[in-house]
Design a protein around this motif. Sequence first.
Motif, mmCIF file in Angstrom:
data_model
loop_
_atom_site.group_PDB
_atom_site.id
_atom_site.type_symbol
_atom_site.label_atom_id
_atom_site.label_comp_id
_atom_site.label_asym_id
_atom_site.label_seq_id
_atom_site.Cartn_x
_atom_site.Cartn_y
_atom_site.Cartn_z
ATOM 1 N N LEU A 176 0.971 -1.344 0.094
ATOM 2 C CA LEU A 176 -0.056 -0.111 0.101
ATOM 3 C C LEU A 176 0.795 1.365 0.070
ATOM 4 N N ARG A 177 2.084 1.317 0.705
ATOM 5 C CA ARG A 177 2.898 2.331 0.464
ATOM 6 C C ARG A 177 3.236 2.807 -0.912
ATOM 7 N N ASN A 178 3.464 1.658 -1.701
ATOM 8 C CA ASN A 178 4.023 1.935 -2.939
ATOM 9 C C ASN A 178 2.771 2.687 -3.812
ATOM 10 N N ASP A 179 1.709 1.879 -3.480
ATOM 11 C CA ASP A 179 0.584 2.561 -4.273
ATOM 12 C C ASP A 179 0.092 3.894 -4.002
ATOM 13 N N LEU A 180 0.248 4.164 -2.654
ATOM 14 C CA LEU A 180 0.053 5.788 -2.226
ATOM 15 C C LEU A 180 1.229 6.746 -2.947
ATOM 16 N N LEU A 181 2.371 6.215 -3.049
ATOM 17 C CA LEU A 181 3.397 6.809 -3.807
ATOM 18 C C LEU A 181 2.947 7.072 -5.403
ATOM 19 N N GLN A 182 2.414 6.124 -5.999
ATOM 20 C CA GLN A 182 1.819 6.340 -7.214
ATOM 21 C C GLN A 182 0.393 7.079 -7.211
ATOM 22 N N GLY A 183 0.015 7.490 -6.319
ATOM 23 C CA GLY A 183 -1.224 8.253 -6.501
ATOM 24 C C GLY A 183 -2.378 7.279 -6.201
ATOM 25 N N ASP A 184 -2.453 6.184 -5.587
ATOM 26 C CA ASP A 184 -3.638 5.175 -5.459
ATOM 27 C C ASP A 184 -4.228 5.664 -4.060
ATOM 28 N N MET A 185 -5.094 6.374 -3.972
ATOM 29 C CA MET A 185 -5.641 6.840 -2.515
ATOM 30 C C MET A 185 -6.829 5.823 -2.147
ATOM 31 N N ARG A 186 -6.905 4.897 -2.634
ATOM 32 C CA ARG A 186 -7.945 3.784 -2.033
ATOM 33 C C ARG A 186 -7.680 3.484 -0.437
ATOM 34 N N SER A 187 -6.555 3.069 -0.191
ATOM 35 C CA SER A 187 -6.135 2.826 1.375
ATOM 36 C C SER A 187 -6.497 4.047 1.969
ATOM 37 N N LEU A 188 -6.439 5.267 1.633
ATOM 38 C CA LEU A 188 -6.766 6.224 2.513
ATOM 39 C C LEU A 188 -8.140 6.760 2.599
ATOM 40 N N TYR A 189 -8.843 6.731 1.465
ATOM 41 C CA TYR A 189 -10.229 6.737 1.448
ATOM 42 C C TYR A 189 -10.967 5.678 2.245
ATOM 43 N N LEU A 190 -10.607 4.408 2.266
ATOM 44 C CA LEU A 190 -11.081 3.231 3.054
ATOM 45 C C LEU A 190 -10.995 3.581 4.548
ATOM 46 N N ALA A 191 -9.869 4.124 4.825
ATOM 47 C CA ALA A 191 -9.375 4.407 6.206
ATOM 48 C C ALA A 191 -10.234 5.676 6.946
ATOM 49 N N TRP A 192 -10.586 6.574 5.773
ATOM 50 C CA TRP A 192 -11.340 7.759 6.069
ATOM 51 C C TRP A 192 -12.945 7.105 6.435
ATOM 52 N N LEU A 193 -13.338 6.138 5.568
ATOM 53 C CA LEU A 193 -14.556 5.558 5.788
ATOM 54 C C LEU A 193 -14.954 4.824 6.989
ATOM 55 N N LYS A 194 -13.652 4.292 7.492
ATOM 56 C CA LYS A 194 -13.795 3.678 8.718
ATOM 57 C C LYS A 194 -13.857 4.631 9.976
ATOM 58 N N ALA A 195 -12.926 5.698 10.110
ATOM 59 C CA ALA A 195 -12.810 6.517 10.992
ATOM 60 C C ALA A 195 -13.707 7.466 11.110
ATOM 61 N N ALA A 196 -14.502 8.067 10.055
ATOM 62 C CA ALA A 196 -15.379 9.206 10.087
ATOM 63 C C ALA A 196 -16.681 8.997 10.972
ATOM 64 N N PRO A 197 -17.336 7.708 10.647
ATOM 65 C CA PRO A 197 -18.477 7.345 11.406
ATOM 66 C C PRO A 197 -18.525 7.195 12.887
ATOM 67 N N ILE A 198 -17.212 6.764 13.310
ATOM 68 C CA ILE A 198 -16.867 6.555 14.790
ATOM 69 C C ILE A 198 -16.963 7.820 15.461
ATOM 70 N N TYR A 199 -16.456 8.861 14.989
ATOM 71 C CA TYR A 199 -16.512 10.123 15.585
ATOM 72 C C TYR A 199 -17.373 11.207 14.812
ATOM 73 N N PHE A 200 -18.457 10.694 14.148
ATOM 74 C CA PHE A 200 -19.245 11.474 13.681
ATOM 75 C C PHE A 200 -20.509 11.838 14.652
ATOM 76 N N ASP A 201 -20.765 13.313 14.833
ATOM 77 C CA ASP A 201 -21.704 13.625 15.657
ATOM 78 C C ASP A 201 -22.636 14.491 14.826
ATOM 79 N N PRO A 202 -23.830 13.781 14.104
ATOM 80 C CA PRO A 202 -24.675 14.749 13.365
ATOM 81 C C PRO A 202 -25.303 15.910 13.869
ATOM 82 N N GLU A 203 -25.140 16.454 15.217
ATOM 83 C CA GLU A 203 -25.660 17.443 15.742
ATOM 84 C C GLU A 203 -24.609 18.632 15.515
ATOM 85 N N GLU A 204 -23.298 18.165 15.515
ATOM 86 C CA GLU A 204 -22.496 19.230 15.291
ATOM 87 C C GLU A 204 -21.624 19.326 13.932
ATOM 88 N N GLU A 205 -21.671 18.269 13.293
ATOM 89 C CA GLU A 205 -20.913 18.547 11.794
ATOM 90 C C GLU A 205 -21.404 17.161 10.890
#
Length: 373
Positions: free
Chosen positions: A133-162
């Motif tokens: 995945l390190r080499n993929d990121l170096l070549q501009g493949d952001m899928r791993s980062l998008y999936l990480a965001w997809l995991k993290a965002a719902p955990i800390y999401f407060d619909p009343e705030e943002e």
Amino acid sequence: MSEYQYYEFLALDRPLNATEKAYVQSLSSRVELTLTQAKFVYHYGDFRGNSHELLEKCFDVMLYMASWGSRQLIFRFPKSLVNADIFEPYCLEDRITISTTKKSVILDINIHDEEMNHWIDSGEGYLSDMASLRNDLLQGDMRSLYLAWLKAAPIYFDPEEEDYIEPPVPANLNNLPNSLLVLIDFLELEQDLIAGAARASESQEEEEESLEDLIPKLSEREKNDFLVRLIKGESHVGMQLTNRLREFAGKREVRIDNNIPRRTLSELLKLAEGEINQRKKNEQEAAHQTKIQKLEALAKRKDKVWEQIFELLKLKQSKPYDQAVAHLVDLRDLAEYQGKLEEFQTSIKQMQIDYSSRPGLISRLQKAMLLVK
């Protein structure tokens, strides 16, 4: 529940030298150390070193997991190979972060999820499968980062705030290599959420490239510079040359269509809910079709099954009673399917009369809701 912490570091660009090995060894007498890998396992206590510092000095990627629901993946990139700005849209405060040192860019994915708070006894194998995945990121493949965001965002999401806006959606989220499937397993990311998010992901075919054919596009000065650096044994020369040639081909990065409307996290969660409902509907339909096939097969041997039931009842034993009742349940389902339930109930009424002196059988019929009043 016992405590478990696992740290693993990999050196991808070059092996450790003697000084670096001595430094890593000084952090723990129990470290499992080779020229390219270090593992630390704790059932009590904690790692005495600093993960970022150890990466900066010796390694290129780190994995951490703990039994209380923590998952961490850190990549170190040479500044000469990456522009940290490309990672910024995927960052979440304290969860997906970028930092820089004199020579490096550090991408830190650090997620804690109470739903992942369960017993684990080994973190081995994950990092070796995700190192690419390190080499993929170096070549501009952001899928791993998008999936990480997809995991993290719902955990800390407060619909009343943002309500978070998703980052740019990479291509080929519907076609994931093994390294990303392992990442999904490591982060315990919900498949339905991925499927919903992937609706906006383009499909791009990877074309075979003949990078050698692009070498003439390099100036003489560039060619000589790459050759001199190669002779001097500099790291990453091959990657830098590949990236330069990919620029000529217009394929420096995996393309992201910025015209695709960006969705809010609330919208993504609704899409995931829709995927769940559709999946359940499909599963129910598949189960229904399987049941029909089973019933149609049973219809061809119904008389034989009735014979087996009466043979089992002759034994006057608990286990044969259980087997007989299981057959009767199947025959009831068949009768309902064929519209012959009244005929089946008549047979059961007669069975209640014939075997009224057998409380073990009668109680089993009652429990299976087969008795007819």
